[in-house]
Design a protein around this motif. Structure first.
Motif, PDB file in Angstrom:
ATOM      1  N   ARG A 128      57.243  55.819  77.873  1.00 31.90           N
ATOM      2  CA  ARG A 128      57.423  56.642  76.669  1.00 31.90           C
ATOM      3  C   ARG A 128      58.739  56.312  75.971  1.00 31.90           C
ATOM      4  O   ARG A 128      58.783  56.172  74.743  1.00 31.90           O
ATOM      5  CB  ARG A 128      57.372  58.118  77.069  1.00 31.90           C
ATOM      6  CG  ARG A 128      57.402  59.070  75.902  1.00 31.90           C
ATOM      7  CD  ARG A 128      57.302  60.484  76.367  1.00 31.90           C
ATOM      8  NE  ARG A 128      58.442  60.802  77.217  1.00 31.90           N
ATOM      9  CZ  ARG A 128      58.583  61.931  77.873  1.00 31.90           C
ATOM     10  NH1 ARG A 128      57.650  62.856  77.818  1.00 31.90           N
ATOM     11  NH2 ARG A 128      59.647  62.147  78.600  1.00 31.90           N
ATOM     12  N   THR A 129      59.806  56.143  76.738  1.00 30.29           N
ATOM     13  CA  THR A 129      61.124  55.855  76.169  1.00 30.29           C
ATOM     14  C   THR A 129      61.159  54.503  75.470  1.00 30.29           C
ATOM     15  O   THR A 129      61.652  54.391  74.339  1.00 30.29           O
ATOM     16  CB  THR A 129      62.198  55.902  77.284  1.00 30.29           C
ATOM     17  OG1 THR A 129      62.200  57.222  77.846  1.00 30.29           O
ATOM     18  CG2 THR A 129      63.574  55.550  76.762  1.00 30.29           C
ATOM     19  N   GLU A 130      60.647  53.457  76.130  1.00 34.73           N
ATOM     20  CA  GLU A 130      60.680  52.121  75.540  1.00 34.73           C
ATOM     21  C   GLU A 130      59.770  52.024  74.320  1.00 34.73           C
ATOM     22  O   GLU A 130      60.112  51.384  73.323  1.00 34.73           O
ATOM     23  CB  GLU A 130      60.311  51.047  76.572  1.00 34.73           C
ATOM     24  CG  GLU A 130      61.277  50.927  77.735  1.00 34.73           C
ATOM     25  CD  GLU A 130      62.718  50.624  77.333  1.00 34.73           C
ATOM     26  OE1 GLU A 130      62.977  50.149  76.207  1.00 34.73           O
ATOM     27  OE2 GLU A 130      63.610  50.868  78.168  1.00 34.73           O
ATOM     28  N   LEU A 131      58.619  52.681  74.374  1.00 31.56           N
ATOM     29  CA  LEU A 131      57.718  52.662  73.229  1.00 31.56           C
ATOM     30  C   LEU A 131      58.335  53.417  72.052  1.00 31.56           C
ATOM     31  O   LEU A 131      58.285  52.940  70.918  1.00 31.56           O
ATOM     32  CB  LEU A 131      56.360  53.251  73.606  1.00 31.56           C
ATOM     33  CG  LEU A 131      55.311  53.291  72.483  1.00 31.56           C
ATOM     34  CD1 LEU A 131      55.099  51.915  71.857  1.00 31.56           C
ATOM     35  CD2 LEU A 131      53.998  53.854  73.031  1.00 31.56           C
ATOM     36  N   ALA A 132      58.949  54.568  72.307  1.00 36.43           N
ATOM     37  CA  ALA A 132      59.589  55.337  71.229  1.00 36.43           C
ATOM     38  C   ALA A 132      60.686  54.521  70.561  1.00 36.43           C
ATOM     39  O   ALA A 132      60.777  54.480  69.322  1.00 36.43           O
ATOM     40  CB  ALA A 132      60.154  56.647  71.773  1.00 36.43           C
ATOM     41  N   ALA A 133      61.512  53.851  71.347  1.00 33.29           N
ATOM     42  CA  ALA A 133      62.594  53.032  70.788  1.00 33.29           C
ATOM     43  C   ALA A 133      62.026  51.877  69.961  1.00 33.29           C
ATOM     44  O   ALA A 133      62.569  51.539  68.901  1.00 33.29           O
ATOM     45  CB  ALA A 133      63.491  52.504  71.905  1.00 33.29           C
ATOM     46  N   THR A 134      60.940  51.289  70.421  1.00 31.96           N
ATOM     47  CA  THR A 134      60.329  50.169  69.697  1.00 31.96           C
ATOM     48  C   THR A 134      59.676  50.658  68.412  1.00 31.96           C
ATOM     49  O   THR A 134      59.754  49.980  67.374  1.00 31.96           O
ATOM     50  CB  THR A 134      59.321  49.436  70.600  1.00 31.96           C
ATOM     51  OG1 THR A 134      59.987  49.066  71.817  1.00 31.96           O
ATOM     52  CG2 THR A 134      58.794  48.189  69.936  1.00 31.96           C
ATOM     53  N   GLU A 151      52.052  60.628  72.552  1.00 28.97           N
ATOM     54  CA  GLU A 151      50.645  60.659  72.162  1.00 28.97           C
ATOM     55  C   GLU A 151      49.939  59.365  72.586  1.00 28.97           C
ATOM     56  O   GLU A 151      48.804  59.392  73.080  1.00 28.97           O
ATOM     57  CB  GLU A 151      50.534  60.835  70.648  1.00 28.97           C
ATOM     58  CG  GLU A 151      49.125  60.840  70.118  1.00 28.97           C
ATOM     59  CD  GLU A 151      49.070  60.939  68.596  1.00 28.97           C
ATOM     60  OE1 GLU A 151      48.043  60.524  68.039  1.00 28.97           O
ATOM     61  OE2 GLU A 151      50.036  61.407  67.965  1.00 28.97           O
ATOM     62  N   ILE A 152      50.599  58.248  72.418  1.00 36.31           N
ATOM     63  CA  ILE A 152      49.990  56.961  72.750  1.00 36.31           C
ATOM     64  C   ILE A 152      49.817  56.798  74.259  1.00 36.31           C
ATOM     65  O   ILE A 152      48.734  56.450  74.733  1.00 36.31           O
ATOM     66  CB  ILE A 152      50.807  55.803  72.139  1.00 36.31           C
ATOM     67  CG1 ILE A 152      50.644  55.833  70.611  1.00 36.31           C
ATOM     68  CG2 ILE A 152      50.381  54.457  72.720  1.00 36.31           C
ATOM     69  CD1 ILE A 152      51.630  54.965  69.874  1.00 36.31           C
ATOM     70  N   VAL A 153      50.873  57.074  75.015  1.00 32.90           N
ATOM     71  CA  VAL A 153      50.771  56.945  76.475  1.00 32.90           C
ATOM     72  C   VAL A 153      49.734  57.931  77.014  1.00 32.90           C
ATOM     73  O   VAL A 153      48.899  57.572  77.844  1.00 32.90           O
ATOM     74  CB  VAL A 153      52.150  57.127  77.146  1.00 32.90           C
ATOM     75  CG1 VAL A 153      52.015  57.165  78.666  1.00 32.90           C
ATOM     76  CG2 VAL A 153      53.100  56.008  76.726  1.00 32.90           C
ATOM     77  N   LYS A 180      46.408  52.252  68.181  1.00 32.17           N
ATOM     78  CA  LYS A 180      47.085  51.145  67.511  1.00 32.17           C
ATOM     79  C   LYS A 180      47.199  51.438  66.016  1.00 32.17           C
ATOM     80  O   LYS A 180      48.238  51.196  65.399  1.00 32.17           O
ATOM     81  CB  LYS A 180      46.332  49.835  67.751  1.00 32.17           C
ATOM     82  CG  LYS A 180      47.132  48.618  67.367  1.00 32.17           C
ATOM     83  CD  LYS A 180      46.351  47.319  67.428  1.00 32.17           C
ATOM     84  CE  LYS A 180      45.698  47.028  68.716  1.00 32.17           C
ATOM     85  NZ  LYS A 180      45.099  45.661  68.734  1.00 32.17           N
ATOM     86  N   ALA A 181      46.161  51.979  65.422  1.00 29.80           N
ATOM     87  CA  ALA A 181      46.190  52.341  63.999  1.00 29.80           C
ATOM     88  C   ALA A 181      47.250  53.413  63.726  1.00 29.80           C
ATOM     89  O   ALA A 181      47.894  53.388  62.689  1.00 29.80           O
ATOM     90  CB  ALA A 181      44.813  52.822  63.559  1.00 29.80           C
ATOM     91  N   ARG A 182      47.421  54.325  64.675  1.00 25.14           N
ATOM     92  CA  ARG A 182      48.474  55.339  64.526  1.00 25.14           C
ATOM     93  C   ARG A 182      49.836  54.672  64.426  1.00 25.14           C
ATOM     94  O   ARG A 182      50.696  55.120  63.653  1.00 25.14           O
ATOM     95  CB  ARG A 182      48.475  56.317  65.706  1.00 25.14           C
ATOM     96  CG  ARG A 182      47.303  57.225  65.780  1.00 25.14           C
ATOM     97  CD  ARG A 182      47.462  58.473  64.915  1.00 25.14           C
ATOM     98  NE  ARG A 182      48.536  59.312  65.392  1.00 25.14           N
ATOM     99  CZ  ARG A 182      49.567  59.705  64.636  1.00 25.14           C
ATOM    100  NH1 ARG A 182      49.654  59.351  63.383  1.00 25.14           N
ATOM    101  NH2 ARG A 182      50.502  60.475  65.135  1.00 25.14           N
ATOM    102  N   CYS A 183      50.038  53.586  65.156  1.00 29.43           N
ATOM    103  CA  CYS A 183      51.324  52.876  65.087  1.00 29.43           C
ATOM    104  C   CYS A 183      51.517  52.227  63.731  1.00 29.43           C
ATOM    105  O   CYS A 183      52.626  52.205  63.206  1.00 29.43           O
ATOM    106  CB  CYS A 183      51.394  51.805  66.179  1.00 29.43           C
ATOM    107  SG  CYS A 183      51.526  52.462  67.825  1.00 29.43           S
ATOM    108  N   SER A 184      50.448  51.704  63.157  1.00 27.37           N
ATOM    109  CA  SER A 184      50.580  51.035  61.861  1.00 27.37           C
ATOM    110  C   SER A 184      50.801  52.032  60.743  1.00 27.37           C
ATOM    111  O   SER A 184      51.349  51.686  59.700  1.00 27.37           O
ATOM    112  CB  SER A 184      49.354  50.159  61.575  1.00 27.37           C
ATOM    113  OG  SER A 184      48.211  50.941  61.432  1.00 27.37           O
TER     114      SER A 184
END
Length: 189
Positions: A128-134, A151-153, A180-184
């Motif tokens: 969660r931490t690494e994804l949030a930072a990215t 939400e993604i994890v 993935k679409a949520r990220c875009s």
């Protein structure tokens, strides 16, 4: 019949699949000997702490894989958007397009949670931490990155359970596509 295994690491993958399929509590030493082909003496030679040490070794192996292929890749990726895309591709591959449960999730939802709380917490917190930072490096609003990463994890974990429960591995891919679409949609203009 017992087989010859020269190193402890040679049995980790089989142990992982056994725990993944039967859970920690449902995995007996007799099941482990059956699945690994090793006698009890060999198992205790490699894992003097018994089943708990076997599970710790498996969780450490999974954590090391995720650290190298997911967490470090997110943190060190020069292009954060590509790093997130690579994360989704690696997750899809690791979980065999929804055909493989997450052992961390299996144990987290079981009675063995407290026994392995440190390992579980580290895995999910780091992801969660690494994804949030990215996500933030990719331009997502800082105030939304932690919630989106969570939400993604959580969505990935839930998708694995859904795919297994419905006997529809494609459900995993469909959920991954939506995540993935949520990220875009997250990056600010």
């Amino acid at each position: 019949m017992s087989r010859i295994v020269t190193e402890r690491k040679d049995v980790i993958a089989t142990l992982a699949e056994t725990f993944r399929e039967h859970g920690y509590d449902g995995t007996s030493l007799s099941l482990i000997t059956e699945k690994t082909g090793l006698g009890k003496g060999s198992l205790y030679h490699f894992f003097p702490g018994g089943k708990e040490e076997m599970a710790e070794a498996v969780l450490a192996d999974i954590s090391a894989w995720f650290r190298a292929h997911i967490f470090d890749a997110l943190r060190e990726g020069e292009d954060p958007v590509e790093a997130i895309e690579a994360m989704f591709a690696s997750v899809d591959s690791y979980f065999r397009q929804g055909r493989r449960l997450c052992l961390m999730g299996v144990i987290a939802a079981s009675g063995a949670h407290d026994r392995f709380a440190r390992e579980l917490n580290g895995y999910f917190t780091d992801w969660r931490t690494e994804l949030a930072a990215t996500l933030e490096r990719a331009g997502a609003p800082a105030a939304e990155c932690s919630a989106l990463a969570e939400e993604i994890v959580g969505g990935i974990q839930g998708a694995l359970i859904l795919a297994r429960s419905l006997e529809d591995p494609a459900a995993f891919g469909r959920v991954l596509s939506r995540l993935k679409a949520r990220c875009s949609m997250a990056p600010a203009s």
